[in-house]
Each structure stands twice: as structure tokens, then as C-alpha cells.
Write an enzyme that holds these catalytic residues in place. Sequence first.
Site, PDB file in Angstrom:
ATOM      1  N   HIS A   1       7.595  59.441  18.488  1.00  0.00           N
ATOM      2  CA  HIS A   1       8.915  60.030  18.711  1.00  0.00           C
ATOM      3  C   HIS A   1       8.812  61.547  18.937  1.00  0.00           C
ATOM      4  CE1 HIS A   1      13.317  60.290  18.145  1.00  0.00           C
ATOM      5  NE2 HIS A   1      13.021  61.478  17.668  1.00  0.00           N
TER       6      HIS A   1
ATOM      7  N   GLU B   1       9.390  63.600  22.523  1.00  0.00           N
ATOM      8  CA  GLU B   1      10.443  64.605  22.693  1.00  0.00           C
ATOM      9  C   GLU B   1       9.883  65.910  23.256  1.00  0.00           C
ATOM     10  OE1 GLU B   1      13.639  64.396  22.515  1.00  0.00           O
ATOM     11  OE2 GLU B   1      13.762  62.379  21.687  1.00  0.00           O
TER      12      GLU B   1
ATOM     13  N   LYS C   1       8.677  65.401  26.880  1.00  0.00           N
ATOM     14  CA  LYS C   1       9.869  65.214  27.715  1.00  0.00           C
ATOM     15  C   LYS C   1      10.514  66.571  28.027  1.00  0.00           C
ATOM     16  CE  LYS C   1      13.656  64.278  25.881  1.00  0.00           C
ATOM     17  NZ  LYS C   1      14.859  63.888  25.185  1.00  0.00           N
ATOM     18  N   ASN C   2      10.641  67.426  27.005  1.00  0.00           N
ATOM     19  CA  ASN C   2      11.224  68.760  27.230  1.00  0.00           C
ATOM     20  C   ASN C   2      10.372  69.560  28.210  1.00  0.00           C
ATOM     21  OD1 ASN C   2      13.358  68.349  25.530  1.00  0.00           O
ATOM     22  ND2 ASN C   2      12.496  69.488  23.804  1.00  0.00           N
TER      23      ASN C   2
END
Length: 390
Positions: A257, A261, A264-265
Site C-alpha cells: 500500500h 502510493e 503512484k504520486n
Amino acid sequence: MAAPALSRLSSAVLQRAASASRQSARLADSVPREVVDDIFSQALQKQTGVSLKYMLDFGSNPIERQLVLSAQFLHNELPVRLAHRVAELENLPYGLSAKPHVLKVRDWYVESFKELRSFKPVKDHSDELHFTKMLENIYNRHKNVVPVMAMGVADLKQELHGVGLNELPEIHRFLDGFYLSRIGIRILIGQHIALHEEQKADHIGMICTKCSPVQVARDAIYDARSICMREYASAPEVTIYGDPNFTFAYVPSHLHHMVFELVKNSLRAVNDRYDDLDAEPPPVRLVVAEGDEDVTIKVSDEGGGIPRSGLPRIWTYLYSTAQSPLPQMDTHGDGSDGPAILAGYGYGLPISRLYARYFGGDLQIISMEGYGTDAYLHLNRLGNVQEPLP
Ligand SMILES: Nc1ncnc2c1ncn2[C@@H]1O[C@H](COP(=O)(O)OP(=O)(O)OP(=O)(O)O)[C@@H](O)[C@H]1O
């Protein structure tokens, strides 16, 4: 320094919020008096924290007797933790307690509290199996808490006319504590349930004793790039530096997770920056470092960075520069908290930091505006840090 939040809010807005607070559907209006008393008396009890190491030692031999002991612990502990949250949800400022989405979340907590308190003492294997069934229900009931709570907070944000949540520190503190507590509750329940399932190799419940950060990072990168491809029709490369054979004890779903994140950013920032340029986007770099104390994962990008003045905002809930900052329901159906779109409601960083902190780690973001961003994800290696209990 920003002026104090309260002085920036118009008196009309404050009056509305205060009156909403008074009209709040108080617990006593919907729940019998004795249940309310029980909740508030349990909310006065101290919560008992556990550590990753304790969970490993405890779960390493899940014979019936151990499972009964685990159920007995949860039977005592979960009502206390839930009651703490209900008491808090009843007393939020700015009328947040009265928002329908917040009431919905509160009612889930109350429902689970009642179920646990009315369950007879767990004495043997058969009781324990029934108890575990009930835990599965509770786990499912709460799967959408994060997006539903986010909707309640979004309602408040709208009402307060653009006042940032970083200007309402008490709401931010509450959300940090609330979500951190949720991580703890879900890991306790998830671990107990997982001990009943067929054990995967090198797993003790949800914890992998030989978790390879490089391997988890590869999977997370694959997922993040797939979503990026879907949204932008292209995705920058991600290069990994680190030993794939290095392993340590951790919860792979948490690690996945957090890395997802961060990557992805970075993909989004690089894509946005290179969208109009002819140049090939530079790869995102992910480094895994093994220290004695911490395993640190660094995610570096050349996506243009974040202005220094904007840095505090990235940790607040509901701040996003993505196009559609609307909370999404859990579309995974598995209760995981990951949104299904590339960037959405600004929960990525604050929730990832909570996941890191839960087991004694941390997450830091260092940015060079005009160049790029480095995210440092520190994971505590020893695992004997006791969980933080808000
Ligand atoms: N690597 C990065 N480069 C540039 N800006 C970033 C980077 N990481 C985060 N940010 C900024 O911080 C904001 C908050 O990030 P966060 O991950 O919390 O939410 P989000 O990505 O917008 O939405 P969500 O993760 O909930 O889908 C982003 O909207 C973006 O403006």
C-alpha cells in the site's frame, strides 16, 4: 504564519456549525441508555497495545488453546478500542459529529461494540469459532470507514467554504488518531482471522516472516504503472536498486500500500511535467537500504517537486492537486484502503505515514521545487515497538 482558523471563519459559518452540533443525533437518542453507559465506561478503560514481535511469537503456534486465548484478548480489548472511537465521534467540533456520513460510521462502531459485548465468554474451541465468525462480520462492516468518513469531512470542508483542514488542526489530529486506531483494530482482527486460514509459506497470519521489500516493490510498481497507463496512456519507467534476496518480517499488504502510493504520486508528477515536453520522461528510482534498525525505501522522481510553502498541506486529509478529489468507495471489496484511481482524495500520503508509524516507522517527503521529490519510507526492523494507541 496563517491567522488562527477560527478568526478566519465567518460568524455565520460558525453559528451554523454550532447549531448542527446541538442538533446532532446524539447516541442516547438512538441507543438504549445502558448501552450508552457501557460505551462510555469502556471508553474510560486503557487500551492495550501489541507489537509486531508479540504477534509473531503469539501466532507462531496457532493451536486451539492459543486461538482461544487470542479470542479472549480480543473480546476484552476490541470493545475498549471501539468505545474510545465512539466517544470521540460523539464530540467532534464544527458540527462534524452530526454529518450523516459520520453518524453512519459511528453507528457501525456502536453495532460492532454491541455485538462484542453481548457475546458470551469465550471458553472453548467451539465458542472461539463462533467468535471468529462474528469478527469476520465486523471486519466487513467497517471496510468502507475511510471513504465514508472522508465524505463526512468533505461535507464539512464544503460548509466551511474552502478553509483548509490544515487550518483546523483539531480535525486533522482527530483523523490521524481515528485512522491509526482503525489500522490497529483491523490488524488485530485480520491477524486472528488469518490464523484460521491455510498458512501461506513463511507467513504467520498476515505477517510475512520473509518479506522481500524488493519483491513487494516490484508488485506495487506494476500496479501503480498499470493505473498510470490506464489514465495517461503511458507510464514512466521505475528502476529498482536493492537486493531481492533481502527479507525481514513485515505485513506485505501494508508495505504494498505505502510503496504503491509513493510510486503512484511520482508517476503522476513525472507524467504531468513531461506531458507537453518532447523529452523522454526520466525514470523514477526506488532504492531499498538495509540498516540495522530500519529498512528504508527511497522513491525519487524528477517530477518538479512541491513548493516549500505547500509541503505541510500534503499531509492533510482532503488536499489533492488531482482533478477529481472525491472520495471513492472501496471498489476492491477486500476492505483494503487503496483507492482505485490514480489520484483522488488526498489520503495517500497521510494514510501511508500512519501505516509506517503503526509499526514504529515513518514517512518523510523532501522536495526540490523545480526538480523533483524524494520520499523516505522508514520501516522499523526489530518489530518490537508497541503499537501507538490514540
Ligand atoms: N512525488 C510528488 N511530486 C509532486 N507532488 C506530489 C508528490 N507526491 C505528492 N504530491 C502532492 O501531494 C498531494 C497529496 O498527495 P496524496 O498522495 O496524499 O494524495 P493524492 O495523490 O492527491 O490522492 P490519493 O493518493 O488519495 O489518490 C498530491 O495531490 C500532490 O499535489
